[in-house]
Enzyme design. Sequence first.
Site, PDB file in Angstrom:
ATOM      1  N   LYS A  79       0.846  -1.204   0.000  1.00  0.00           N
ATOM      2  CA  LYS A  79       0.000   0.000   0.000  1.00  0.00           C
ATOM      3  C   LYS A  79       0.875   1.246   0.000  1.00  0.00           C
ATOM      4  CE  LYS A  79      -3.812   2.116   2.627  1.00  0.00           C
ATOM      5  NZ  LYS A  79      -4.659   2.012   3.846  1.00  0.00           N
ATOM      6  N   SER A 154      -9.625   1.914   3.178  1.00  0.00           N
ATOM      7  CA  SER A 154      -8.816   2.670   2.255  1.00  0.00           C
ATOM      8  C   SER A 154      -7.792   1.840   1.483  1.00  0.00           C
ATOM      9  CB  SER A 154      -8.068   3.765   3.025  1.00  0.00           C
ATOM     10  OG  SER A 154      -7.180   3.177   3.952  1.00  0.00           O
ATOM     11  N   SER A 178      -9.726  -0.431   7.318  1.00  0.00           N
ATOM     12  CA  SER A 178      -9.192  -0.330   5.960  1.00  0.00           C
ATOM     13  C   SER A 178      -8.534  -1.583   5.405  1.00  0.00           C
ATOM     14  CB  SER A 178      -8.175   0.800   5.882  1.00  0.00           C
ATOM     15  OG  SER A 178      -8.853   2.021   5.744  1.00  0.00           O
TER      16      SER A 178
HETATM   17  N1  GLN Z   1     -12.911   4.170   6.699  1.00  0.00           N
HETATM   18  C1  GLN Z   1     -12.226   4.585   7.886  1.00  0.00           C
HETATM   19  C2  GLN Z   1     -11.828   6.038   7.788  1.00  0.00           C
HETATM   20  O1  GLN Z   1     -12.078   6.622   6.771  1.00  0.00           O
HETATM   21  C3  GLN Z   1     -11.052   3.714   8.129  1.00  0.00           C
HETATM   22  C4  GLN Z   1      -9.857   4.101   7.378  1.00  0.00           C
HETATM   23  C5  GLN Z   1      -8.682   3.261   7.734  1.00  0.00           C
HETATM   24  O2  GLN Z   1      -8.808   2.233   8.381  1.00  0.00           O
HETATM   25  N2  GLN Z   1      -7.516   3.726   7.335  1.00  0.00           N
HETATM   26  O3  GLN Z   1     -11.296   6.581   8.714  1.00  0.00           O
END
Ligand code: GLN
Length: 477
Positions: A79, A154, A178
């Site tokens: 990532k 994400s 994410s």
């Molecule tokens: N969807 C969550 C957010 O937008 C989690 C994001 C993540 O785990 N990096 O904060």
Amino acid sequence: MEIPTLTIDAVKEGLRARRFSATELASEALKFARAENPKTNAYLTFCDERALSAAAAVDAKLARGEDPGPLGGVPVAVKDVILTRGVRTTCGSKLLADYVPPYDATAVIRLEQAGGIILGKTNCDEFAMGSSNENSAFGPVRNPVAPHRVPGGSSGGSAAAVAQGTAVVSLGSDTGGSIRQPASFCGVAGVTPTYGRVSRYGLTAFASSLDHIGPFARTVKDSATLLRVIAGRDEMDSTSAAAPVPDYEALLDRNVRGVKIGLPREYFKGLASETGDLIASGIETLKRLGCEIRDISLPSTDYAIACYYIICTAEASSNLARYDGVRYTFRSPNSPSLGAMYRNTRGEGFGTECKRRIMLGTYVLSAGYYDAYYLKAQKVRGLIARDFTNAFAEVDAIVAPVSPFPAFKLGEKVDDPLEMYLSDIYTITGDLAGIPCMSVPCGKTAGGLPVGMQILANHFDEARMFRLADAFEKETN
Ligand code: GLN
């Protein structure tokens, strides 16, 4: 060489039988990943040189009769919030579009020391903020299973790469879901380890008290191998834990008869009907395997979304302060003063979601509101963690949905941030409590959309989580 279906064991076997060399595999994998990429936009950068020289090192070891390591020759995607020395790392942000880090993240060093071959860097929501991968400055990722739908976020690119078969395993990051949510949407395994299990040295900070690095894989066993490789104390990250890392794979294949599983009743309200049905049949499978199923309650769950979106934005507003055009980032030209340069750089550089979070976070930390929001959210976080402590006094593991619904359509939720935040309802609690949790594929809807089942375990009890997930995977094939 069937790249899309390779597992770590299949790579090992192919190398041993000399059906292919690590160099051949790496070049085929790069070619395949490039050819497939227009379908998903999963990769932002390929690093051929680095991949081929790592592969040559694996081949040299094999030629000398040495063990190339637990990931010897395995194509991996990383990532793009995880730093790779000499390889552009954008964090999905226009601000870092040309940023080339001077050092490697510890997880990257460990996976290369284990023989892993990094093919490239995967697309993600800007600074890992999002649930759909639509917040990337480099365009959204498409779900390989359903191209008009999101892959989740994400870590959408890392999930898509593994689901599409361009990488055997990948690294993602999880702050509020994410890893698990995109794993669930794309039909692969995704693991959020215990907070502190994996060093975050070289992970771009979003919300430091919640950030984790973790694996994606097409099998539970492969996810366990990757976690074992990257886990363990690191002097470069004071929050990394000294707890010994068990040999997770050796602990698989055990019978799960008698394992006590809790179903938190708060997690089964408001599920899409097909998601609910698939999870229910997953629970039946666990019963068939001999698990003891009990109803439990995690009473503070209702406050989790509010609590998370206060704490994560507060931490993000502070972590993102460093992107000011001075040190790392793009700098807005033609600013008449230093103040204007900061304002213009940040104003032009950050996408909408990052700006929203910086403003929210600054607000909840400001004098007068700190006690009402931030401090209160910290107390609620304590209650959420205590719910899990109480639950694990009664049960060995918890099973729940990952997301209330399967992959949604591209564009469906972008205009309604609250709606987007609500999709994290079942994943953020695990991060807030710092416990290990994972998504394991649990079937598909009639329309062919994957649904993941979540398994949560007590701190540092990943071995039990993997054992359950592996038994489940074998039973459901
Ligand atoms: N969807 C969550 C957010 O937008 C989690 C994001 C993540 O785990 N990096 O904060």
